[in-house]
Scaffold this active site. Structure first.
Site, PDB file in Angstrom:
ATOM      1  CE  LYS A  84       3.985  -0.672  -7.445  1.00  0.00           C
ATOM      2  NZ  LYS A  84       4.900  -0.954  -8.540  1.00  0.00           N
ATOM      3  NE  ARG A 119       4.052   8.364  -3.129  1.00  0.00           N
ATOM      4  CZ  ARG A 119       3.716   7.221  -2.527  1.00  0.00           C
ATOM      5  NH1 ARG A 119       3.340   6.182  -3.231  1.00  0.00           N
ATOM      6  NH2 ARG A 119       3.764   7.090  -1.236  1.00  0.00           N
ATOM      7  CD  GLN A 176      -1.829   5.343  -5.486  1.00  0.00           C
ATOM      8  OE1 GLN A 176      -2.730   4.771  -6.096  1.00  0.00           O
ATOM      9  NE2 GLN A 176      -0.858   4.686  -4.876  1.00  0.00           N
ATOM     10  CE  LYS A 182      -4.065  13.180  -2.081  1.00  0.00           C
ATOM     11  NZ  LYS A 182      -2.753  13.005  -1.498  1.00  0.00           N
ATOM     12  N   GLY A 228       1.971   3.054   5.027  1.00  0.00           N
ATOM     13  CA  GLY A 228       1.653   1.915   5.897  1.00  0.00           C
ATOM     14  C   GLY A 228       2.598   1.860   7.081  1.00  0.00           C
TER      15      GLY A 228
HETATM   16  N1  LIG Z   1       2.998   7.898   1.230  1.00  0.00           N
HETATM   17  C1  LIG Z   1       2.198   8.856   1.621  1.00  0.00           C
HETATM   18  O1  LIG Z   1       2.645   9.933   1.974  1.00  0.00           O
HETATM   19  C2  LIG Z   1       0.715   8.598   1.671  1.00  0.00           C
HETATM   20  C3  LIG Z   1      -0.060   9.430   2.462  1.00  0.00           C
HETATM   21  C4  LIG Z   1      -1.423   9.207   2.518  1.00  0.00           C
HETATM   22  C5  LIG Z   1      -1.970   8.147   1.802  1.00  0.00           C
HETATM   23  N2  LIG Z   1      -1.184   7.339   1.037  1.00  0.00           N
HETATM   24  C6  LIG Z   1      -1.829   6.223   0.334  1.00  0.00           C
HETATM   25  O2  LIG Z   1      -1.507   5.015   0.999  1.00  0.00           O
HETATM   26  C7  LIG Z   1      -1.581   3.924   0.059  1.00  0.00           C
HETATM   27  C8  LIG Z   1      -0.326   3.075   0.215  1.00  0.00           C
HETATM   28  O3  LIG Z   1       0.792   3.857  -0.103  1.00  0.00           O
HETATM   29  P1  LIG Z   1       2.213   3.681   0.577  1.00  0.00           P
HETATM   30  O4  LIG Z   1       2.853   5.036   0.510  1.00  0.00           O
HETATM   31  O5  LIG Z   1       2.105   3.042   1.918  1.00  0.00           O
HETATM   32  O6  LIG Z   1       2.919   2.613  -0.387  1.00  0.00           O
HETATM   33  P2  LIG Z   1       4.251   2.803  -1.307  1.00  0.00           P
HETATM   34  O7  LIG Z   1       3.865   3.346  -2.626  1.00  0.00           O
HETATM   35  O8  LIG Z   1       5.287   3.511  -0.500  1.00  0.00           O
HETATM   36  O9  LIG Z   1       4.809   1.329  -1.464  1.00  0.00           O
HETATM   37  C9  LIG Z   1       4.296   0.379  -2.331  1.00  0.00           C
HETATM   38  C10 LIG Z   1       3.861  -0.799  -1.506  1.00  0.00           C
HETATM   39  O10 LIG Z   1       3.236  -1.762  -2.367  1.00  0.00           O
HETATM   40  C11 LIG Z   1       3.743  -3.039  -2.048  1.00  0.00           C
HETATM   41  N3  LIG Z   1       3.564  -3.917  -3.194  1.00  0.00           N
HETATM   42  C12 LIG Z   1       4.315  -4.019  -4.314  1.00  0.00           C
HETATM   43  N4  LIG Z   1       3.832  -4.967  -5.128  1.00  0.00           N
HETATM   44  C13 LIG Z   1       2.727  -5.472  -4.507  1.00  0.00           C
HETATM   45  C14 LIG Z   1       1.792  -6.476  -4.839  1.00  0.00           C
HETATM   46  N5  LIG Z   1       1.848  -7.128  -5.996  1.00  0.00           N
HETATM   47  N6  LIG Z   1       0.780  -6.734  -3.965  1.00  0.00           N
HETATM   48  C15 LIG Z   1       0.672  -6.053  -2.801  1.00  0.00           C
HETATM   49  N7  LIG Z   1       1.547  -5.088  -2.423  1.00  0.00           N
HETATM   50  C16 LIG Z   1       2.556  -4.800  -3.278  1.00  0.00           C
HETATM   51  C17 LIG Z   1       5.170  -2.794  -1.652  1.00  0.00           C
HETATM   52  O11 LIG Z   1       5.651  -3.864  -0.891  1.00  0.00           O
HETATM   53  C18 LIG Z   1       5.019  -1.538  -0.814  1.00  0.00           C
HETATM   54  O12 LIG Z   1       4.642  -1.861   0.503  1.00  0.00           O
HETATM   55  C19 LIG Z   1      -1.756   4.572  -1.315  1.00  0.00           C
HETATM   56  O13 LIG Z   1      -3.114   4.510  -1.670  1.00  0.00           O
HETATM   57  C20 LIG Z   1      -1.368   6.014  -1.088  1.00  0.00           C
HETATM   58  O14 LIG Z   1      -2.015   6.891  -1.957  1.00  0.00           O
HETATM   59  C21 LIG Z   1       0.156   7.536   0.976  1.00  0.00           C
END
Ligand SMILES: NC(=O)c1ccc[n+]([C@@H]2O[C@H](COP(=O)([O-])OP(=O)(O)OC[C@H]3O[C@@H](n4cnc5c(N)ncnc54)[C@H](O)[C@@H]3O)[C@@H](O)[C@H]2O)c1
Length: 363
Positions: free
Chosen positions: A299, A272, A301, A206, A17
């Site tokens: 988190k 991760r 997945q 994936k 994000g």
């Molecule tokens: N990190 C990457 O490299 C990456 C790349 C592509 C897609 N994604 C996808 O993006 C999505 C978000 O992942 P990320 O890496 O931004 O998050 P993250 O796993 O880094 O962080 C977890 C987030 O969840 C929030 N959170 C914790 N408890 C919560 C609650 N009860 N309600 C709402 N939010 C809460 C935290 O504040 C934090 O912003 C996931 O679906 C992931 O698969 C991640």
């Protein structure tokens, strides 16, 4: 008369994000098409005695989830979810998938009816009516047009502005140019395709393969074995997409986009899910424990997606056609020894001539 600039918001401020807010913030400041303020919802928490939203708005850095990267000053961290979304024309969803239902419930009476959504969330939802894509869950709750963005995009590398590609899945072609303008930079190259469901299912599946690639690393197998795991995983991804995406074409070409084979490779080497798979095989600790110990609030997945996919395969009695997906589930949740991971793949349908099931997927 010129159209009013589109307001953009980012729902979520984890690792991905925050990295995407860096891109979207820069493009919103650069192009008149967009309002320059980009609101980003922060699930509030205290970090080093300060509120995370306050840290982001003062220091312009998400010190917990994307440390070491400055966010553009026009990205405004907002702890109130309704306040974040209420005037937005473009909603970017980027929370871990387990939180999306609550997010939708909170915002459903507060968004613009003609807003367009883009999901960056990797995962699926297993409800009573079977498996649902996250974009379908959002569309079902909010009634807005949905698109997706998925690709070989490890957040820290994107934030470092290292060259990579991504795929936007957009059933309604009309939104393609606008969304591409919002997302593309010289080092983040965007391709828009219409097979949005396939783009999205690739992004979810994936992560299961990546857990398997991690097992393979943790068990000390070499590069040949890992390549085989990746290839078998890809074949299961294609077969599953054929089974699941019945409303649209499932073209081999989509798997050759960044959302397909490229994302699969990067996740099986750098993500991760791989990391936790490796630690699981080496330490014997549980997935939950490793998530707590190694991911600092991020988190995971892959195991959850393996469980959701498993429910569907079980319902359809198709587990033996997906030995890799099934083995990852059985090892993570059912006590099957991780040492049996590779032997689970030795009778893969891909190796049995009499079963041209997956082969069909590529013709
Ligand atoms: N990190 C990457 O490299 C990456 C790349 C592509 C897609 N994604 C996808 O993006 C999505 C978000 O992942 P990320 O890496 O931004 O998050 P993250 O796993 O880094 O962080 C977890 C987030 O969840 C929030 N959170 C914790 N408890 C919560 C609650 N009860 N309600 C709402 N939010 C809460 C935290 O504040 C934090 O912003 C996931 O679906 C992931 O698969 C991640």
């Amino acid at each position: 008369m010129m159209a009013a600039p589109k307001k953009v918001c980012v729902i979520g401020s984890g690792n991905w994000g925050s990295a995407i807010a860096k891109i979207v913030g820069a493009n919103a400041a650069k192009y008149d098409t967009f309002d320059s303020t980009v609101k980003m919802w922060v699930f509030e928490e205290t970090v080093n005695g300060r509120k995370l939203s306050e840290i982001i708005n003062t220091d312009h850095e998400n010190v917990k989830y994307l440390p070491g990267h400055k966010l553009p000053h026009n990205v405004l961290a907002v702890p109130d979810l309704v306040e974040t979304v209420k005037e937005a024309d473009i909603l970017i969803f980027v929370v871990p998938h387990q939180f999306i239902a609550k997010v939708c419930d909170t915002i459903k009476d507060h968004i613009k009816k003609d807003a367009v959504g883009m999901s960056l969330i990797k995962g699926v939802d297993a409800g009573p009516e079977g498996l649902k894509l996250i974009s379908e869950v959002i569309k079902g709750n909010l009634g807005i047009t949905m698109t997706v963005l998925m690709g070989a995009n490890i957040a820290n590398e994107v934030a470092d502005e290292k060259f990579c590609e991504t795929t936007i899945g957009c059933k309604d072609k009309a939104y393609g140019p606008l969304l591409k303008k919002l997302m593309q930079t010289p080092n983040f190259r965007v391709t828009v395709v219409e097979e949005s469901d396939v783009v999205e299912i690739c992004g979810a599946l994936k992560n299961i393969v990546a857990v398997g690639a991690g097992f393979c690393d943790g068990l000390g197998f070499g590069d040949n074995t890992k390549a085989a795991v990746i290839r078998l995983g890809l074949m299961e991804m294609i077969a599953f997409a054929r089974l699941f995406c019945t409303d649209c074409a499932v073209s081999p070409a989509t798997f050759l986009e960044s959302c397909g084979v490229a994302d699969l490779i990067t996740t099986c080497y750098g993500g991760r899910n791989r990391k936790i798979g490796e630690a699981f095989a080496k330490t014997g600790k549980s997935i939950e424990q490793l998530e707590k110990e190694l991911l600092n609030g991020q988190k995971l997945q892959g195991p959850a997606t393996a469980s959701e996919v498993h429910q569907i395969l079980k319902q359809k009695s198709m587990m033996e056609k997906f030995p890799l997906f099934t083995a990852v589930y059985e090892i993570c949740f059912n006590g099957q020894p991780v040492t049996e991971f590779i032997s689970c793949l030795q009778s893969h349908p891909e190796h049995i001539h009499a079963c041209p099931f997956q082969r069909k997927a590529l013709t």
